[in-house]
Design an enzyme around this catalytic site. Sequence first.
Site, PDB file in Angstrom:
ATOM      1  N   ARG A  86     -29.521  39.705 -17.326  1.00 39.43           N
ATOM      2  CA  ARG A  86     -30.117  40.896 -17.641  1.00 39.43           C
ATOM      3  C   ARG A  86     -29.801  41.317 -18.930  1.00 39.43           C
ATOM      4  O   ARG A  86     -28.721  41.328 -19.484  1.00 39.43           O
ATOM      5  CB  ARG A  86     -29.273  41.954 -16.401  1.00 39.43           C
ATOM      6  CG  ARG A  86     -29.656  43.244 -16.784  1.00 39.43           C
ATOM      7  CD  ARG A  86     -29.049  44.120 -15.829  1.00 39.43           C
ATOM      8  NE  ARG A  86     -29.420  45.513 -16.202  1.00 39.43           N
ATOM      9  CZ  ARG A  86     -28.457  46.599 -16.583  1.00 39.43           C
ATOM     10  NH1 ARG A  86     -27.148  46.484 -16.454  1.00 39.43           N
ATOM     11  NH2 ARG A  86     -28.958  47.736 -16.885  1.00 39.43           N
ATOM     12  N   HIS A 130     -32.019  51.179 -22.157  1.00 37.59           N
ATOM     13  CA  HIS A 130     -30.464  50.910 -22.374  1.00 37.59           C
ATOM     14  C   HIS A 130     -30.149  51.770 -23.567  1.00 37.59           C
ATOM     15  O   HIS A 130     -29.262  51.551 -24.456  1.00 37.59           O
ATOM     16  CB  HIS A 130     -29.847  49.843 -22.328  1.00 37.59           C
ATOM     17  CG  HIS A 130     -28.545  49.301 -21.713  1.00 37.59           C
ATOM     18  ND1 HIS A 130     -28.050  48.561 -20.699  1.00 37.59           N
ATOM     19  CD2 HIS A 130     -27.300  50.041 -22.096  1.00 37.59           C
ATOM     20  CE1 HIS A 130     -27.068  48.660 -20.401  1.00 37.59           C
ATOM     21  NE2 HIS A 130     -26.449  49.453 -21.489  1.00 37.59           N
ATOM     22  N   GLU A 176     -27.934  53.600 -16.313  1.00 37.34           N
ATOM     23  CA  GLU A 176     -26.816  54.741 -16.363  1.00 37.34           C
ATOM     24  C   GLU A 176     -27.218  55.961 -16.775  1.00 37.34           C
ATOM     25  O   GLU A 176     -26.655  56.446 -17.865  1.00 37.34           O
ATOM     26  CB  GLU A 176     -25.530  54.167 -17.197  1.00 37.34           C
ATOM     27  CG  GLU A 176     -24.901  52.951 -16.665  1.00 37.34           C
ATOM     28  CD  GLU A 176     -23.325  52.755 -16.942  1.00 37.34           C
ATOM     29  OE1 GLU A 176     -22.966  53.398 -17.548  1.00 37.34           O
ATOM     30  OE2 GLU A 176     -22.809  52.031 -16.260  1.00 37.34           O
ATOM     31  N   ASN A 304     -24.043  49.832 -11.059  1.00 39.63           N
ATOM     32  CA  ASN A 304     -22.998  49.587 -12.235  1.00 39.63           C
ATOM     33  C   ASN A 304     -21.911  49.972 -11.893  1.00 39.63           C
ATOM     34  O   ASN A 304     -21.529  51.079 -11.310  1.00 39.63           O
ATOM     35  CB  ASN A 304     -23.242  49.968 -13.681  1.00 39.63           C
ATOM     36  CG  ASN A 304     -24.528  49.622 -14.205  1.00 39.63           C
ATOM     37  OD1 ASN A 304     -25.408  48.585 -13.759  1.00 39.63           O
ATOM     38  ND2 ASN A 304     -24.986  50.019 -15.591  1.00 39.63           N
ATOM     39  N   TYR A 306     -17.770  50.055 -11.917  1.00 37.65           N
ATOM     40  CA  TYR A 306     -16.459  49.727 -12.734  1.00 37.65           C
ATOM     41  C   TYR A 306     -15.147  50.637 -11.966  1.00 37.65           C
ATOM     42  O   TYR A 306     -14.679  49.756 -11.181  1.00 37.65           O
ATOM     43  CB  TYR A 306     -16.758  50.268 -14.356  1.00 37.65           C
ATOM     44  CG  TYR A 306     -17.642  49.410 -15.033  1.00 37.65           C
ATOM     45  CD1 TYR A 306     -17.255  48.206 -15.949  1.00 37.65           C
ATOM     46  CD2 TYR A 306     -18.989  49.806 -15.016  1.00 37.65           C
ATOM     47  CE1 TYR A 306     -18.158  47.574 -16.658  1.00 37.65           C
ATOM     48  CE2 TYR A 306     -19.718  49.160 -15.816  1.00 37.65           C
ATOM     49  CZ  TYR A 306     -19.374  48.049 -16.570  1.00 37.65           C
ATOM     50  OH  TYR A 306     -20.464  47.380 -17.414  1.00 37.65           O
ATOM     51  N   GLU A 365     -23.942  45.642 -13.136  1.00 36.75           N
ATOM     52  CA  GLU A 365     -22.991  45.574 -14.246  1.00 36.75           C
ATOM     53  C   GLU A 365     -21.625  45.648 -13.384  1.00 36.75           C
ATOM     54  O   GLU A 365     -21.464  46.392 -12.558  1.00 36.75           O
ATOM     55  CB  GLU A 365     -23.011  46.531 -15.334  1.00 36.75           C
ATOM     56  CG  GLU A 365     -23.971  46.483 -16.380  1.00 36.75           C
ATOM     57  CD  GLU A 365     -23.644  47.429 -17.578  1.00 36.75           C
ATOM     58  OE1 GLU A 365     -22.585  47.932 -17.686  1.00 36.75           O
ATOM     59  OE2 GLU A 365     -24.986  48.082 -17.772  1.00 36.75           O
TER      60      GLU A 365
HETATM   61  C1  NOJ Z   1     -22.135  50.581 -19.015  1.00 33.72           C
HETATM   62  C2  NOJ Z   1     -22.940  50.454 -20.031  1.00 33.72           C
HETATM   63  O1  NOJ Z   1     -24.129  50.271 -19.273  1.00 33.72           O
HETATM   64  C3  NOJ Z   1     -22.747  49.161 -21.083  1.00 33.72           C
HETATM   65  O2  NOJ Z   1     -23.700  49.491 -22.080  1.00 33.72           O
HETATM   66  C4  NOJ Z   1     -21.485  49.421 -21.708  1.00 33.72           C
HETATM   67  O3  NOJ Z   1     -21.095  48.750 -22.598  1.00 33.72           O
HETATM   68  C5  NOJ Z   1     -20.547  48.822 -20.436  1.00 33.72           C
HETATM   69  N1  NOJ Z   1     -20.584  50.020 -19.062  1.00 33.72           N
HETATM   70  C6  NOJ Z   1     -19.020  48.872 -20.580  1.00 33.72           C
HETATM   71  O4  NOJ Z   1     -18.538  50.320 -21.029  1.00 33.72           O
END
Ligand code: NOJ
Length: 460
Positions: A86, A130, A176, A304, A306, A365
């Site tokens: 990606r 992005h 995002e 995404n 995290y 992500e």
């Molecule tokens: C989300 C973002 O899409 C990406 O650009 C960023 O580097 C990562 N998170 C890590 O923070």
Amino acid sequence: MKSPLRPTATCRPPLPKDFLWGTATSSYQIEGAVDEDGRGKSIWDIFSHTPGKIEDGSTGDRANEHYHRYKEDVALIKALGVKAYRFSIAWPRVFPEGFGQPNPEGLDFYDRLVDELLANGIEPYATLYHWDLPQALQDRVGGWSSSDTSKAFADYAAHVAARLTDRVKNVFTVNEVGRFVNFGYGWGIDAPGLKLPTAQLNQARHHVALAHGLAVQAIRAAGRVGTRVGPAENIAACVPAIPTPENIRAAEIATRELNAGFLGVVLEGKYTEGFLAYAGADAPKFTAEELKIIGAPNDFVGLNIYAPQYYVTASDRAPGFHVLPFPTSFPHMNSDWLRVGPEVIYWAPRLAAKIWNIENIYISENGTSSEDKISADGQVYDLDRIMFLRNYLSQMQRATAEGVPIRGYFLWSLMDNFEWIFGYGKRFGLYRVDFETQARVPKLSAAFYRDVVARNAIGG
Ligand code: NOJ
């Protein structure tokens, strides 16, 4: 004498047979070559050059020099054994002014990149936005404050689709929204560094949703039949603190309400009553026609994932959930914001699939930064990243085993890169990059990931 110790099972059950393993990057974070081949300026060029905005005072001017080293980087992807990559396209390379005449050389680099990926058996997944908005659009119409930007985005999407969808079968529209709108237009932390009042912020987010919908239309019209399209969103991930049926229901309500401003309107074609009531006079202005465009069907949804954003429990009172406070002792990874909660990659897709009836989810992500020091022997022993991945991937496997429709996973990131306001201080890569020499060195996590991919199962 026989050892009493027996090897235990070293890996969890495999993932679905056709599970797509990948890795991810974005244009401004790796490309460099900011003044080459007719590229215009983006809001991140201007922002990163503004003193005080980036923690280490760096910019993406050079970054990973990927624009020139892409062949070497494709070889790095191939060495992981993954089948998908990606990347994002820099809008200001294609339309230096944001709209009007396209730059004749603007897509040449992506043409070459896509060909190189395919020649190496790697499926390209392109993201259109992005965060590198052409600065000219910011200057002329206020960027996402104006629906002119939504229309310009659709033209850009059509142009890309016409040129690349003979080979690029999967396109992510915007990346995002939950971050770049709030951070860039609300809190002044990200480019373009604005602090708009709530009503204008909600309107800007609406324009991004409209841009997404118009781009979906444009890609369907200008792209090859069968091109698949969807957003890549950092869903506000809500986790039941204790998974009782009541708390799970509460997490479902919370997920729907707290994502109503983007994912919700995209997947339902309307803003929830709760969202509109909460926003009150600050609610975005929209037409029924716009909602129809925004809510047109997607082929997949990228999430995404995290940190867990909220742990919730049930509540008898509206809106039906409690958001629990985080203790200051809650553990986090090398990035302070990255609270460790592996179960988030189980719950967020599971709840999203149920609420919005999603048939195809990609983890667009997931990953972590780590200190990533080079040891005396020249190796990078990023055991914290391996710990993180092992735990998150196990939870993802739990989800697929239960039938949650996660089709693929893109590890962030292929290599260390420009981590926005943190500059080069936070390293997310599977490959370590020396930004002086541009040498790329695989970290231990690259070997860990290669093993996961090869066995289609999570070891350890
Ligand atoms: C989300 C973002 O899409 C990406 O650009 C960023 O580097 C990562 N998170 C890590 O923070």
